[in-house]
Design an enzyme around this catalytic site. Sequence first.
Site, mmCIF file in Angstrom:
data_model
loop_
_atom_site.group_PDB
_atom_site.id
_atom_site.type_symbol
_atom_site.label_atom_id
_atom_site.label_comp_id
_atom_site.label_asym_id
_atom_site.label_seq_id
_atom_site.Cartn_x
_atom_site.Cartn_y
_atom_site.Cartn_z
ATOM 1 N N SER A 709 0.804 -1.226 0.000
ATOM 2 C CA SER A 709 0.000 0.000 0.000
ATOM 3 C C SER A 709 0.839 1.280 0.000
ATOM 4 O O SER A 709 0.293 2.358 -0.176
ATOM 5 C CB SER A 709 -0.945 0.005 1.209
ATOM 6 N N LYS A 752 -6.961 3.551 8.356
ATOM 7 C CA LYS A 752 -6.023 4.535 7.824
ATOM 8 C C LYS A 752 -6.613 5.941 7.887
ATOM 9 O O LYS A 752 -5.907 6.922 8.166
ATOM 10 C CB LYS A 752 -5.656 4.170 6.381
#
Length: 816
Positions: A709, A752
């Site tokens: 990511s 996140k």
Amino acid sequence: MRLNDVFFPEIEDEDMNYIPIVVDDGDQEDKPLAIPEHLPILPLRNAVLFTGTVIPITVGREKSIKLIRDVYNSTKLLGTTTQRDAKVDNPSSKDLHSIGTIAKIVKIIEMPDGGITIILQGLRRFNIIEFIQEEPYILAKIKERADFRPTASDEEYNNIIGSVRDAALHVLKLSPHLPQEASFAIKNIDSRSFLINFVASNLDIDNANEKQELLEEDNLKKRALKLLKLLNTQIDILKIKNDIQQKVHTEINQQQREYYLNNQLKTIQEELGIANTANEIRELREKAKNKKWPQEVADIFEKEIQKLERMNPNYGDYPMQFNYVQCLVDLPWLSYSTDNLELKNAEKILDEDHFGLEKVKERILEYLAIIKLKGDLKSPILCLYGPPGIGKTSLGKSVARALNRSYGRISLGGLHDEAEIRGHRRTYIGAMPGRIIQTIKKCGTSNPVIILDEIDKVGNDFRGDPAAALLEALDPEQNSAFHDNYLDVDYDLSKVMFITTANTIGNIHPALRDRMEMIDMSGYLIEEKIEIAKRYLLPKQLDIHGVKPAKLKLSDKLIETIIEDYTRESGVRNLEKQLTKVIRYIGKQIAFDENPKAVITEKELRKILGAPRFLKEMYQGNEFAGVVTGLAWTENGGEILFIETSLSQGKGNLTLTGNLGDVMKESATIALEYIKAHADKLNIPANAFENWNIHLHVPEGAIPKDGPSAGITMATAIASAFTQRKVRKNVAMTGEITLRGKVLPVGGIKEKILAAKRAGLTDIVLSRDNEKDIQEIKDIYIKGLTFHYVNTIYDVLDYALLNDKVKDAVKIGGVK
């Protein structure tokens, strides 16, 4: 049959070893009777009171004595209902049948031992609508239950009544110990309904449930038919008894011989210390009599207990055989608790016990709604996954309470032996059932809520694979016939509601994961943690430590300080520990009579908890080229991380530091190659990559990092370093990249986003394919954030890189 109109036997407590008296008032239900809406309820065990009969009871329970005295001084009316289990000494409302008989106290007789004997006359049948109170005795709202009476011209009914009368007289004839006056009484009962009730009352059967079935039957014709079947069964039994007695008389010498031998055998057994085994076996048989179980299991039980009876108790196999038979009879098999299908009540309980977790609550309520509509549904297999300390395990208790089911928990962490799930074969010493069967036995019903905790931490070795053994138990299409090696007979798990928990789903066996419904439980916002602390954690710990709530007041700001400076987690487990430290400190001052202040200040908090353990990771600006903020997922929730890129003159080598995993290193290589391939679009000299070494570092090198990511973050950092252009302020990004420059979606979006909010960031760059994940997140989580969806790396660079150069920008070009 039990008949006597002269004396009453000794009766212990409300145990109905009674002799009803004939009180034929005709069809007394036709007479008007003022019945109160609420009646006190007197529990009976081993007996059923029918309308028209009069029975004596000796009452010994304190609650029942108070009930009798209160009623006798007022209306003299009460309700009698039979206990479901006669062994319960202090029955509550749930232990009673819902249909009983309204009775009138005819007389009270005081007994020398302090108890009382009462004479009751049955008047009407009734239904319990609801229970009003449990103390000082049970009080219920009732409704009269009328009998359906066939007409006088119903020939079939008249013939059945005649057969009942004849069968009852036949029973009396086969029972010479009963007085002949009983026959006279039966012959002279004119009321058909009373004849049915009178004969049913005197029926000599040990199982009160059969009498209860008669009482619950509204149709008198059907009641008479059921009674006739029981009478015919009793006639057959009496005939067999009489035949046996005749044989005994003809073989008296043989009987005396056997009696002598049995006494000798008994003496020998007492000397060997094995006399109690017969009693133990007898107890097992008694338990099995009223057991609800499949016929197959009943046959196996009979076969195994006969084998046990033939075994010498001194043999080594005897304890193993006894334990197996005992396990069979102790399991609930076909015993199920009744689900509470009140959806609002279930929703209230779930909200009381847990703050947030809407997805899980919604799924539980959906399950309840379908059961309410359809009446039956295979239990779902739910898997709650997320970081530690967010309430996955404790949620199981709330679900069980909302459903009104038993609760069990099985910890699977570190489990390596398949036999722990399936059980051991009985050939092994110390064999026992698997944990699933043991938990069901402990719960006492076959439809409990069972938590399979830490399913992602199941291991495997030479003893087998427990995850593979769980496949059968967690497959709704197979678990109706779960095979435990110890039982060696299929057990139905289809009504069990399994809830599994995990921190990461990647470690779960793929086939096992396919059988479960995955529910993501992400971390809490700071605002949510504050509410959880105020509503649940603080009151709970104050109660545990004996500190009154008025002695400690924590402001929202102070709780927020504890969360940010002393914990770093998605859940609230460490928060609870820190609150416990504060409460212990206050408790110590109270114990020393120091009269502490109720309101804790931030200065006092530092004194109690010490210096802050964690520094809040905040955005650090865009003054340096090659430094970009990324977003990462951890077991403790989301985190922000900084990708730092530095250039130095050299031969174009790429150095990666920061304890990076293989996947993250590959992402860095892909990012560099993409920047090289598109250097002309970014105005980077073609030979710059041959003359400058690239050093890419991710801070906090002691912590392992991996995953794809950070791809777009690395590409942006490298591009910023070579162009010396500033990165847009307050921007964080996450996304995987390909060599073609596509930006792929990643997971852990909610965690996140929470990390970005905590760090003060306002703009987030992510793959357009992650837009659907954002739409599923509540507005409270994304308030104040702007999302920029991209398809390619060039879209990222076009947005993230400003045209402004950083201060003291280095001129990047060919170096010879």
